[in-house]
Write an enzyme that holds these catalytic residues in place. Sequence first.
Site, mmCIF file in Angstrom:
data_model
loop_
_atom_site.group_PDB
_atom_site.id
_atom_site.type_symbol
_atom_site.label_atom_id
_atom_site.label_comp_id
_atom_site.label_asym_id
_atom_site.label_seq_id
_atom_site.Cartn_x
_atom_site.Cartn_y
_atom_site.Cartn_z
ATOM 1 N N LYS A 99 70.607 154.807 56.486
ATOM 2 C CA LYS A 99 70.479 153.793 55.442
ATOM 3 C C LYS A 99 70.077 152.462 56.056
ATOM 4 C CE LYS A 99 73.077 150.776 53.481
ATOM 5 N NZ LYS A 99 72.094 149.726 53.100
ATOM 6 N N GLU A 150 80.385 133.322 64.155
ATOM 7 C CA GLU A 150 78.990 133.744 64.308
ATOM 8 C C GLU A 150 78.171 133.192 63.149
ATOM 9 O OE1 GLU A 150 76.618 137.793 65.457
ATOM 10 O OE2 GLU A 150 78.058 137.931 63.814
ATOM 11 N N GLU A 205 78.538 148.510 66.470
ATOM 12 C CA GLU A 205 77.967 147.379 67.224
ATOM 13 C C GLU A 205 78.002 146.186 66.295
ATOM 14 O OE1 GLU A 205 75.842 144.556 68.131
ATOM 15 O OE2 GLU A 205 74.061 145.829 68.003
ATOM 16 N N CYS A 208 72.543 139.678 67.333
ATOM 17 C CA CYS A 208 73.985 139.765 67.563
ATOM 18 C C CYS A 208 74.368 139.231 68.938
ATOM 19 C CB CYS A 208 74.456 141.198 67.387
ATOM 20 S SG CYS A 208 73.518 142.389 68.355
#
Length: 495
Positions: free
Chosen positions: A191, A398, A265, A299
């Site tokens: 997906k 983040e 992750e 990331c």
Amino acid sequence: MNTSGNTVGDAARDFLSRAQLLYIDGALVAAATGRTFSTIDPSTGEHITEVAHAGAADVTAAVAAARAALDGPWRGLSAAERGLLLSRLADLIDSNGDELAELESLDAGKPITMTRALDVPAAAAQFRYFSGWPARIEGETIPVAVPNTLCYTRKEPVGVCAQIIPWNFSLLMTAWKLGAALAAGCTVVLKPAEQTPLTALRLAELIEAAGFPAGTVNVLTGDGETGAALVDHPDVDKVVFTGSTAVGREIGAKAGAQLKRVTLELGGKSPNIILPDADLDAAIAGSYNGIYFNTGQACNAASRLYVHRSVFDEVIEGLSARAKTAQVGPALDPATECGPVVSAEQYHRVRGYIRDGVAEGATLTIGEVPASVPDGGYFIRPTLFTDTTPDMRICREEIFGPVLVAAPFDSIDEAVHSANATDYGLAAGVWTRNLSDAHTLAARLHAGSVYLNTWAPGDPAAPFGGVKASGVGREMGRAGLDAYLEPKTVWATLA
């Protein structure tokens, strides 16, 4: 299709003229409900095309197809045949590279120079690397103490894998995950992110052209509901997710309750340390690319900069000079260095962090607070805060945008403490000419990857992943392959 000058070539235009359907059991099909959603060009804020929205019935059909392929034609292929199919897919990615690059740029807002030079070749390299593994998956013969006994291990595929792909590197992350899973003998329901479905759908067509058995790979487009239905499906054996730590925690909790295998992750707030003896030109260039590459939407972005006080001003001046010349513009313009962020939602998220940084007293040394309403595309210029403190939101959380926070330090111990004072642990960097300092810091920094005098090089053979809140498990390399294999121990009495 209206892209207001952010135009694509004939091959990509032909792809976009076709209905964007789900890929289930070797066929392109509409969603069972007929539902669709729009994908948007972040360079203009305008509609690109409509994409099928998979629901619960489509998830069930795709998982059933993957299970049937696992137990049937995919399992029946030899290791050499699986490797050949992966190699063939790599060749098809290369031969359709311009089209894939344009679709990735159009959908994600990534500069076309980047998608051509990095995303597409690196995706092909993943499949080419993993094409060599199927014939090298070996068990062991174990010299046990039981008399007259043969004991050995087999390495078998985990089974049906649900793979949920992020929007920042849609094609490349798809290749990371598919290559290892298919090399191990698993089957997949994939997906892509709802913001960037196009290259995954085009890749499904290439998978078909390569000759993979029906059901080996299935592609479902949709939103978080689609992903949740995949995670919850009882016939999925492993869940693989790249994305936010918050969503990763939810997936991990669900998978844990069902005792499913996971690879996660997740997010990062990666520190980048410049020691006083560093090659400052290289450190400035590397630090700039480390945070502003892909408009900060990585990331492992180098989003926290720690510079020895003796060279702090020089580094900030170098970064400022470089940022002032940055070409910010539409993704398909070859002159663009920094494209838009991926969506209106991301634009307002990043804008909110910049406003908070100013409100908390940090100095906006580079960049500006973006307008409350974007003018056309979702553009945010490279941004740098100084006079920061560790308790500020911009230093703790983040941001996933082109926003860097910088602070000076006086000692290596202070730099290490600041670098490790985070919930995350994906990457860290060190710039120094002193080999002893470099390797000592590599050992002391809590991160899955440490970059010495560079930032974020990559290779399909090198494992990637994080510690702490940055994830569970590794992708790429032997470690990435092993994540899709289960060892089975076989005991046989010989007499």
